[in-house]
Scaffold this active site. Sequence first.
Site, mmCIF file in Angstrom:
data_model
loop_
_atom_site.group_PDB
_atom_site.id
_atom_site.type_symbol
_atom_site.label_atom_id
_atom_site.label_comp_id
_atom_site.label_asym_id
_atom_site.label_seq_id
_atom_site.Cartn_x
_atom_site.Cartn_y
_atom_site.Cartn_z
ATOM 1 N N SER A 73 0.849 -1.182 0.000
ATOM 2 C CA SER A 73 0.000 0.000 0.000
ATOM 3 C C SER A 73 0.884 1.230 0.000
ATOM 4 C CB SER A 73 -0.896 0.008 1.245
ATOM 5 O OG SER A 73 -1.472 1.278 1.458
ATOM 6 N N TYR A 99 0.242 0.147 10.769
ATOM 7 C CA TYR A 99 -0.159 -0.190 9.406
ATOM 8 C C TYR A 99 1.006 0.043 8.445
ATOM 9 C CZ TYR A 99 -2.849 -0.172 5.023
ATOM 10 O OH TYR A 99 -3.322 -0.446 3.756
#
Length: 233
Positions: A73, A99
């Site tokens: 990502s 994350y």
Amino acid sequence: ASIDSFANDVSGKWDAIDILINNAAVMASPLMRDGRGYEMQFATNHLGHFHLTARLWDLMKADGGGRVVTLSSIGHRLNGLDLDDPNWETREYAKWPAYGQAKSANALFALHLDGLGEPHGVRCFSVHPGGIATPLQRHLTMEEQTAMGWYDEEGNTNPGFKSTEEGASTTVWAATSEMLDGKGGVYCEDCDVAAPASEDAPHKGVHPHILDAELAAALWSKSEELTGVTFAA
């Protein structure tokens, strides 16, 4: 246990695998831990894929020419990678750096795995699918998502977001495109190999730490330690 069960089932049905797509994910969740006590974003997004790929590695190498695609990502830009404390046991937990750590790990995993796979004809890639409105955002409030510009005050999705099909396209491209023949270990977005990140395009591009081969090797060793699995020679 579920990974081992699945891998055993697959191994009993097929002699080879051509494509493996690692797409499980948790994003910006509150602090949660798996049964081993590992932080859930790192455990789900990275360690689970590491374990699964290790268990299926012989099948990936069997015919040669296969590909492993691991979903990263643009969140990798948040970094947060701390191999001394990957499970947030001594640091104060922060959901976005956690994350970023997991998504950095995805790209570094693909980088190192490609070096192992290339002699066997197996190439490995990491992918940024783009911004997509999906249940991945389940742990975020609408207020948080509006503040980040994902939705406007009326609840309309940011027009720059992709559809589910558009979001899947780079993954499918990385798994199948002839444009990637002879390449590997690269981070892809928008059906292409991504360019270096720049201030002009903060939501695109590759940040240098996910190209660090020494960091990728150190993450690999830590992942073996945490999962107890190794890749076949």
